[in-house]
Scaffold this motif. Structure first.
Motif, short mmCIF file in Angstrom:
data_model
loop_
_atom_site.label_atom_id
_atom_site.label_comp_id
_atom_site.label_asym_id
_atom_site.label_seq_id
_atom_site.Cartn_x
_atom_site.Cartn_y
_atom_site.Cartn_z
N ALA A 8 0.83 -1.22 0.00
CA ALA A 8 0.00 0.00 0.00
C ALA A 8 0.85 1.26 0.00
CB ALA A 8 -0.91 0.00 1.23
N MET A 10 1.81 4.57 1.62
CA MET A 10 1.67 5.13 2.98
C MET A 10 2.62 6.31 3.13
SD MET A 10 1.32 1.73 5.39
CE MET A 10 1.15 2.64 6.93
N GLU A 11 2.02 7.49 3.13
CA GLU A 11 2.79 8.71 3.23
C GLU A 11 3.63 8.72 4.51
OE1 GLU A 11 0.71 12.04 4.55
OE2 GLU A 11 2.17 13.49 3.81
N GLU A 34 3.77 6.89 -2.35
CA GLU A 34 3.00 7.83 -1.53
C GLU A 34 2.31 8.80 -2.49
OE1 GLU A 34 5.87 9.38 1.74
OE2 GLU A 34 7.09 8.34 0.27
N GLN A 70 1.24 7.42 -7.47
CA GLN A 70 -0.11 7.85 -7.11
C GLN A 70 -0.22 9.37 -7.15
OE1 GLN A 70 -1.89 7.79 -3.03
NE2 GLN A 70 -3.22 6.21 -3.89
N HIS A 170 -10.37 0.55 0.02
CA HIS A 170 -10.12 0.53 1.46
C HIS A 170 -11.51 0.52 2.10
CE1 HIS A 170 -8.45 2.83 5.23
NE2 HIS A 170 -8.97 1.66 5.52
N ARG A 172 -13.60 1.20 4.26
CA ARG A 172 -14.11 2.08 5.31
C ARG A 172 -14.44 3.43 4.69
NH1 ARG A 172 -10.23 -0.03 9.82
NH2 ARG A 172 -8.64 0.25 8.24
N TYR A 178 -9.43 5.17 10.52
CA TYR A 178 -8.68 3.90 10.58
C TYR A 178 -9.22 3.01 11.69
CZ TYR A 178 -5.55 5.95 7.24
OH TYR A 178 -5.05 6.52 6.09
N ASN A 201 -8.67 -4.01 0.46
CA ASN A 201 -7.70 -3.37 1.35
C ASN A 201 -8.35 -2.97 2.68
OD1 ASN A 201 -6.62 -0.08 1.80
ND2 ASN A 201 -5.24 -1.79 2.15
N GLU A 203 -7.10 -3.47 7.13
CA GLU A 203 -7.16 -4.27 8.37
C GLU A 203 -6.74 -5.73 8.18
OE1 GLU A 203 -7.39 -2.72 12.01
OE2 GLU A 203 -8.07 -1.63 10.25
N MET A 223 -4.35 -5.57 -1.09
CA MET A 223 -3.33 -4.56 -0.81
C MET A 223 -3.14 -4.53 0.70
SD MET A 223 -3.45 -0.45 -1.46
CE MET A 223 -2.84 -0.36 -3.13
N ARG A 226 -0.30 -1.30 6.78
CA ARG A 226 0.28 -1.41 8.13
C ARG A 226 0.64 -2.85 8.46
NH1 ARG A 226 -4.64 1.02 10.97
NH2 ARG A 226 -5.48 -0.31 9.30
C1 LIG Z 1 0.47 6.67 7.73
C2 LIG Z 1 -0.42 6.34 6.56
C3 LIG Z 1 -0.19 6.95 5.35
C4 LIG Z 1 -1.02 6.65 4.23
N1 LIG Z 1 -0.76 7.24 3.03
C5 LIG Z 1 -1.53 6.93 1.94
C6 LIG Z 1 -1.25 7.47 0.64
O1 LIG Z 1 -0.28 8.22 0.44
N2 LIG Z 1 -2.08 7.12 -0.38
C7 LIG Z 1 -3.15 6.27 -0.20
O2 LIG Z 1 -3.88 5.98 -1.15
N3 LIG Z 1 -3.41 5.73 1.01
C8 LIG Z 1 -2.62 6.03 2.06
N4 LIG Z 1 -2.87 5.44 3.27
C9 LIG Z 1 -3.92 4.39 3.36
C10 LIG Z 1 -3.32 3.00 3.12
O3 LIG Z 1 -2.83 2.88 1.81
C11 LIG Z 1 -4.37 1.89 3.37
O4 LIG Z 1 -5.46 2.12 2.52
C12 LIG Z 1 -4.86 1.86 4.83
O5 LIG Z 1 -3.78 1.97 5.74
C13 LIG Z 1 -5.65 0.58 5.12
O6 LIG Z 1 -4.85 -0.55 4.84
P1 LIG Z 1 -4.06 -1.37 6.00
O7 LIG Z 1 -5.08 -1.71 7.06
O8 LIG Z 1 -3.49 -2.57 5.28
O9 LIG Z 1 -3.01 -0.45 6.55
C14 LIG Z 1 -2.08 5.73 4.37
C15 LIG Z 1 -2.28 5.11 5.62
C16 LIG Z 1 -1.48 5.39 6.70
C17 LIG Z 1 -1.75 4.70 8.02
#
Ligand SMILES: Cc1cc2nc3c(=O)[nH]c(=O)nc-3n(C[C@H](O)[C@H](O)[C@H](O)COP(=O)(O)O)c2cc1C
Length: 315
Positions: A8, A10-11, A34, A70, A170, A172, A178, A201, A203, A223, A226
């Protein structure tokens, strides 16, 4: 259908260093960068190279896994021009962000706020699809809605009708942030109604979560964000390439490698921050009592952090 696992976006967490480490571990078919915020004008190439240095390396990590870039914004024609630009810079694919919940982003007409207007999603996707060559994949990533889930199927159709080849959901709303649970049951109708690939995607932290998500959603493509950081073996476990999580000593070796890569940041402070961020997520798998993280929480010196980790912990 082939089962796939995408790392995924993750910024501030999944940067080129983390992508390098985790794709070397294996199990991943694709990474997404990111988000790159495109708001008023075209960005200089240097911005894309900063977010995705892999562009200089054929758009792949050292392990050979492609990295799609992205883009996030609300202006269809600016996004289309930006997509054209980033493809010219070597991006092997473009992903569009319709999920970011940050207030500052949403106030400026980008991210999850766009989920209130399926026609705008459609306009953005179709402008971007038209702007880049046919062989370049265009995808979107969305949540189930902004305040509620009433438009989730309309948004999914809007993305498909716009010409995207793939939609990551995602599970939700923006309002749900989250907070567990992720509503995997909403993924099944999307998958059933759409002809394009639907990626599940949210959790998935463990192989058991993966099995539950797969059975509830019916999806074959996933996808993980975390969960991939908290349990670096997860993608391989999902693929059936490993039967259990890594030993702590294996994870420690990854942290040492990560620390070496982070030297490129030329800031001990930032390096320590990134290490602590990763260790905090690893605690979820390896240190449920939190004792390990408590030991390093206040440390500022990256090498000191790694030394403390070297002491045996309950894994
Ligand atoms: C710290 C952080 C930064 C994130 N940055 C982005 C991002 O840049 N682009 C995006 O589409 N989703 C971003 N997300 C969302 C994740 O890609 C993902 O959809 C979300 O964490 C749920 O998936 P997970 O439960 O596997 O973490 C971010 C999530 C977190 C926690």
């Amino acid at each position: 259908m082939k089962q796939t696992v995408t790392l995924a976006p993750m910024e501030g967490v999944v940067d080129q260093f983390m992508r390098d480490i985790l794709t070397r571990v294996g199990g991943f078919d694709l990474c997404v960068s990111e988000f790159v915020r495109v708001s008023q004008e075209l960005l200089p190439a240097s911005v894309y190279y900063r977010y995705c240095p892999e562009l200089l390396d054929g758009g792949k990590t050292a392990a050979g896994v492609p990295v799609h870039v992205q883009l996030m914004g609300g202006d269809a024609s600016l996004l289309a021009e930006s997509a054209e630009q980033v493809v010219a810079l070597g991006a092997p694919g473009v992903d569009l962000n319709f999920g970011c919940p940050a207030k500052t982003v949403n106030r400026r007409d980008a991210g999850a706020t766009l989920l209130q207007w399926p026609d705008r999603l459609n306009k953005i996707v179709s402008a971007v699809r038209k702007a880049v060559p046919d062989h370049i994949p265009v995808s979107a990533k969305m949540r189930l809605g902004f305040q509620d889930k009433s438009l989730y199927l309309d948004n999914a159709h809007a993305v498909e009708d716009g010409g995207a080849g793939k939609l990551t959901v995602h599970a939700r709303t923006k309002l749900e942030g989250y907070k567990p649970p992720a509503h995997w049951e909403y993924l099944a109708p999307i998958r059933e109604e759409l002809k394009i690939r639907v990626i599940a995607n949210g959790e998935i932290w463990t192989p058991d979560d993966f099995k539950a998500c797969k059975s509830i959603s019916g999806c074959e493509e996933f996808m993980i964000g975390r969960g991939a950081i908290a349990r670096p073996s997860l993608a391989k476990e999902m693929k059936g390439e490993l039967t259990d999580k890594f030993q702590w000593s294996d994870v420690e070796a990854l942290l040492i490698h990560y620390n070496q890569l982070l030297l490129e940041m030329k800031s001990d402070h930032r390096r320590a921050g990134r290490l602590k961020q990763w260790i905090k997520l690893l605690s979820r798998t390896y240190d449920p009592t939190g004792a390990l993280f408590a030991n390093i929480r206040k440390l500022q010196d990256p090498d000191h952090i790694l030394k403390v980790l070297g002491k045996p912990i309950a894994a």
